[in-house]
Scaffold this motif. Structure first.
Motif, PDB file in Angstrom:
ATOM      1  N   SER A 141       0.834  -1.215   0.000  1.00  0.00           N
ATOM      2  CA  SER A 141       0.000   0.000   0.000  1.00  0.00           C
ATOM      3  C   SER A 141       0.859   1.251   0.000  1.00  0.00           C
ATOM      4  O   SER A 141       0.532   2.257  -0.636  1.00  0.00           O
ATOM      5  N   TRP A 155      -5.146  11.220  -2.807  1.00  0.00           N
ATOM      6  CA  TRP A 155      -6.265  10.552  -2.131  1.00  0.00           C
ATOM      7  C   TRP A 155      -6.673   9.332  -2.947  1.00  0.00           C
ATOM      8  O   TRP A 155      -6.729   9.414  -4.186  1.00  0.00           O
ATOM      9  N   THR A 156      -6.918   8.211  -2.259  1.00  0.00           N
ATOM     10  CA  THR A 156      -7.398   7.030  -2.958  1.00  0.00           C
ATOM     11  C   THR A 156      -8.761   6.625  -2.407  1.00  0.00           C
ATOM     12  O   THR A 156      -9.042   6.814  -1.214  1.00  0.00           O
ATOM     13  N   SER A 158     -10.008   3.926  -1.341  1.00  0.00           N
ATOM     14  CA  SER A 158      -9.605   2.576  -0.897  1.00  0.00           C
ATOM     15  C   SER A 158      -9.114   2.702   0.544  1.00  0.00           C
ATOM     16  O   SER A 158      -8.668   3.773   0.924  1.00  0.00           O
ATOM     17  N   CYS A 187      -7.674  -3.662   6.661  1.00  0.00           N
ATOM     18  CA  CYS A 187      -8.035  -2.237   6.538  1.00  0.00           C
ATOM     19  C   CYS A 187      -6.961  -1.393   7.206  1.00  0.00           C
ATOM     20  O   CYS A 187      -6.425  -0.450   6.617  1.00  0.00           O
ATOM     21  N   THR A 190      -3.701  -1.366   5.304  1.00  0.00           N
ATOM     22  CA  THR A 190      -3.774  -0.575   4.071  1.00  0.00           C
ATOM     23  C   THR A 190      -3.799   0.918   4.381  1.00  0.00           C
ATOM     24  O   THR A 190      -3.088   1.713   3.763  1.00  0.00           O
ATOM     25  N   VAL A 191      -4.596   1.304   5.374  1.00  0.00           N
ATOM     26  CA  VAL A 191      -4.647   2.729   5.765  1.00  0.00           C
ATOM     27  C   VAL A 191      -3.259   3.194   6.202  1.00  0.00           C
ATOM     28  O   VAL A 191      -2.776   4.245   5.765  1.00  0.00           O
ATOM     29  N   TYR A 194      -1.013   3.597   3.131  1.00  0.00           N
ATOM     30  CA  TYR A 194      -1.329   4.792   2.323  1.00  0.00           C
ATOM     31  C   TYR A 194      -0.930   6.075   3.071  1.00  0.00           C
ATOM     32  O   TYR A 194      -0.303   6.963   2.535  1.00  0.00           O
ATOM     33  N   GLN A 195      -1.306   6.181   4.339  1.00  0.00           N
ATOM     34  CA  GLN A 195      -1.212   7.465   5.053  1.00  0.00           C
ATOM     35  C   GLN A 195       0.121   7.663   5.761  1.00  0.00           C
ATOM     36  O   GLN A 195       0.456   8.767   6.167  1.00  0.00           O
ATOM     37  N   ALA A 207      -6.576   7.911   2.787  1.00  0.00           N
ATOM     38  CA  ALA A 207      -7.363   6.696   2.550  1.00  0.00           C
ATOM     39  C   ALA A 207      -8.844   7.044   2.553  1.00  0.00           C
ATOM     40  O   ALA A 207      -9.241   8.126   2.994  1.00  0.00           O
ATOM     41  N   ALA A 250      -8.096   6.860   9.302  1.00  0.00           N
ATOM     42  CA  ALA A 250      -8.500   7.041   7.895  1.00  0.00           C
ATOM     43  C   ALA A 250      -9.110   8.423   7.716  1.00  0.00           C
ATOM     44  O   ALA A 250     -10.006   8.817   8.459  1.00  0.00           O
TER      45      ALA A 250
END
Ligand code: GLC
Length: 732
Positions: A141, A155-156, A158, A187, A190-191, A194-195, A207, A250
């Motif tokens: 991610s 920003w995604t 997802s 979750c 992944t968050v 991404y972040q 996210a 998120a």
């Protein structure tokens, strides 16, 4: 520094002709974000506020389900763009207009669907869950975030965390399977990927938890229809992944197309405001799904777009994805006194907060680097390959036919998936390109090309009724030591608006398996799909079956190295494979039957074909007994459980241990068992590892009622791992 600030002050005052403007919000310093938001909000007109609550598409929209919106000239006051270009230069040009050519210089937030990779494509999320490797998913991610950021995105939309139990629904591919805890854990991974540490850092993106909430119970697996979710199931099954994602920080949430007991989730005050904002204290914003505000009219809860806009904003949707309902109607609704300005202000406050947290006011532009530095770096491909390998599930391996033995020199490779490099990327494949994708064939050539005689025949297409290829396929099979059959689904057979009345493969594929099974040679089925498949017939004709899902950019070498034994498969199912489509819904954590052992379908075997958590290895992992720190625990005590797993086979391997809790007697009927913890470890052959699970009673032993209240009741409990089960008691 003071000189720079003076410059900023002068610049702002001269750049804004009408009247004195305070300069707090554009100071490039660390004054509190809330102070900046208030300062900026206090200067905004109603029109400027409403424009912030609006997202439009930039670039040709390639989602075939959403073609009703044409590309529009970008108005620089727009709040967000669904950005379908890969160019950071375009983004910076558009952003410069927003920052320099508008009255207040509010930057745009650029979003896009990065679901399992941007240009380096990772396995579909359902496959990622089958890896049970959250740290690897977090790494993937973070790579997706970096490729996206360097392409102009902030920003995604997802992760998708809709707990899915009906594989007729095509979107099972986009989430993390049938279990709430698995969706929660992936979750969070992944968050965090991404972040990153801080949203304002470079290469991080916001996210978006979706599709809030209960969308996956879309009746009968048909997409976009109503979902009848009991309030207890809402809290027990569908809300937990969202709560985990909010706790992980998120930034945004997307409301779905479905309804909850008749109230569409895009107009549902209870979920959008009472739960998300009042109880979970989410301080980011909610965006509607594509047109889901105007869809309130289709769902029969709004007579027109204006009423749809009213219901959505009053329920707690802050941004309107692409249907312009807000921009067309909110000013009038405010002027008519129907929507208080405070509601608009709170919505804009949330949107500005995410923009400030992203650092867009300080750094509105992204770095422009060469494409070769931006995408598909060797270290990215390595992560994609590892994740693909760890997500593949060995479902069957009769007589240890796999890995392919050195003596098996003549290998027949047959099927439409072998040379494909499009469908194995799966749906929602970002800006992935098939010519960047290693086909399964290329993987096989690299791994076996020098040590075996590889022969290939197409055999048949994915569907249709042309059996003309069978003859040649049978010929090469008869003269081989082993037959590898590469079959499965096209990428658009799963994903959005891809519901199927049957999860069986097309008949032509099953006929091919039958023909080759009759040669008497060992048949290995390699299946690439976005969902569980109906394998009740194929299972009888195959000696081995590997579900490789849609493995993405580096799936070819991942599979080939599993077939050669270089990689020991370690994937386990995060979603059940039912015997047949008719057996759906079939998931492991169903509540107990009033009449156990009977009431099943009479015409098929009882239970699933391959259950949740099923996955074979080339080695033998032997589970010891579960040991407990205590036989009885009080409600405020922890219980420490341990189990030793030995690798008694001839391959090193990774083993995911899944810990389940069973609560046989409670005030409400509880699922037969529930997954509460999992952990994956490497165990070298001949060695053993201890796995530990620390039980927190309120977290792991309680149940929830229809309004989210948790109950912890004393009584008997069981802990289950593999085929081991141990009793303990919770006392008051
Ligand atoms: C789609 C999907 C959603 C996606 C959005 C933007 O209709 O439901 O998952 O993020 O539109 O593409």
């Amino acid at each position: 520094m003071i000189f720079k600030r003076i410059l900023v002050v002068i610049f702002v005052l001269t750049a804004i002709p009408n009247g004195f403007v305070s300069v707090i919000y554009c100071q490039n310093d660390d004054s509190a974000i809330e102070e900046k938001i208030n300062d900026l909000l206090g200067q905004m007109t109603l029109e400027e506020k409403v424009m912030q609550m609006n997202q439009r598409v930039y670039g040709t929209n390639a989602n075939p389900n959403n073609i009703d919106l044409l590309e529009k000239e970008v108005e620089p006051e727009i709040g967000s763009l669904l950005y379908r270009s890969t160019s950071p230069i375009y983004r910076n040009q558009i952003q410069r207009k927003a920052v320099e050519d508008t009255r207040l210089g509010i930057p745009i937030i650029f979003g896009f669907d990065i679901i399992h990779g941007y240009r380096t494509i990772f396995p579909i999320p359902l496959a990622q869950a089958c890896s049970w490797n959250t740290s690897l998913v977090q790494k993937a991610s973070a790579i997706a975030a970096k490729e996206s950021w360097l392409s102009g995105l902030d920003w995604t939309f997802s992760p998708m965390i809709d707990v899915a139990r009906d594989p007729r629904w095509g979107r099972v591919s986009e989430g993390y399977g049938e279990d709430p805890y698995v969706n929660s854990e992936f979750c969070v991974a992944t968050v965090n990927g991404y972040q990153g540490e801080k949203l304002s850092d470079k290469f991080t993106i916001a996210a978006c938890l979706k599709h809030y909430v209960g969308y996956s119970l879309s009746e009968g697996g048909r997409d976009y229809v109503y979902s009848d979710v009991s309030s207890q199931t809402l809290w027990e099954t569908f809300l937990p992944p969202y709560e985990a994602g909010i706790k992980a920080g998120a930034a945004t949430v997307m409301s779905g197309f479905n309804d909850l007991s008749g109230i569409p989730v895009t107009a549902n005050y209870y979920t959008l405001t009472e739960i998300l904002k009042n109880r979970w204290k989410h301080d980011g914003f909610v965006i509607s799904d594509w047109g889901s505000i105007r869809n309130l009219v289709d769902q029969g809860v709004a007579k027109d777009r204006k009423e749809a806009g009213y219901k959505a904003i009053m329920a707690g949707v802050e941004m309107d994805m692409v249907d312009d309902v807000y921009v067309e109607n909110l000013p009038a609704l405010v002027e008519e006194g129907k929507v208080p300005m405070e509601v608009i202000d709170e919505a804009v406050r949330r949107i500005l907060r995410v923009k400030f947290q992203l650092g867009l006011f300080d750094q509105p532009y992204v770095d422009v680097v060469e494409e070769t530095d931006r995408y598909l770096r060797p270290e990215y491909i390595a992560v994609a390959k590892n994740l693909a390998a760890e997500s593949m599930v060995l479902l069957k391996n009769e007589n240890d036919v796999l890995p392919i033995k050195p003596g098996m020199k003549n290998i027949a490779m047959i099927g439409p998936m072998l040379k494909d490099s499009v469908h194995i990327m799966g749906s929602w494949d970002g800006m992935g390109r098939s010519n960047d994708t290693e086909s399964l064939y290329e993987g096989m050539l690299n791994e076996f090309g020098k040590i075996a005689n590889l022969r290939y025949e197409l055999g048949c297409d994915f569907d249709g009724n042309d059996t003309s290829g069978f003859k040649q396929a049978r010929e090469i099979s008869k003269n081989s030591d082993i037959v590898l059959l590469f079959l499965g689904e096209k990428k658009n057979w799963s994903g959005e608006n891809a519901s199927r009345a049957s999860i069986a493969l097309p008949e032509i594929q099953e006929q091919l398996v039958e023909i080759l099974h009759k040669t008497g040679k060992p048949v290995v089925l390699i299946l690439s799909s976005g969902r569980p498949l109906e394998l009740i017939r194929l299972n009888k004709m195959a000696d081995a079956i590997i579900e490789i899902w849609q493995p993405g950019t580096a799936g070819g070498s991942a599979l080939a190295e599993i077939l050669s034994g270089k990689i020991n498969p370690s994937g386990k199912l995060a979603i059940t494979f039912p015997q047949t489509t008719g057996q759906i819904p079939m998931h492991y954590n169903q509540r107990k039957s009033a009449r156990p052992g009977i009431g099943h379908y009479q015409d098929i075997p009882v239970g699933p074909l391959f259950g949740f958590g099923h996955g074979l290895s080339y080695t033998d992992f032997d589970y010891g007994e579960i040991t407990l720190s205590k036989e009885k625990i009080k409600k405020d005590e922890q219980l420490i459980a341990e189990i030793t797993v030995g690798n008694n086979g001839s391959y090193d391997g990774k083993e995911a241990v899944l810990w389940f809790v069973a609560d046989p007697i409670a005030s409400i009927s509880r699922p037969a068992k529930e997954l509460k913890f999992f952990e994956k470890k490497q165990i070298q052959k001949g060695e053993e590892m201890i796995y530990k699970f620390v039980i927190e009673p309120m977290r792991d032993l309680s149940y929830v009622d229809g309004d989210g209240k948790r109950y912890l009741e004393a009584g008997d409990f069981y802990l289950e791992v593999g085929d081991k089960k141990v009793h303990f008691e919770l006392i008051d």
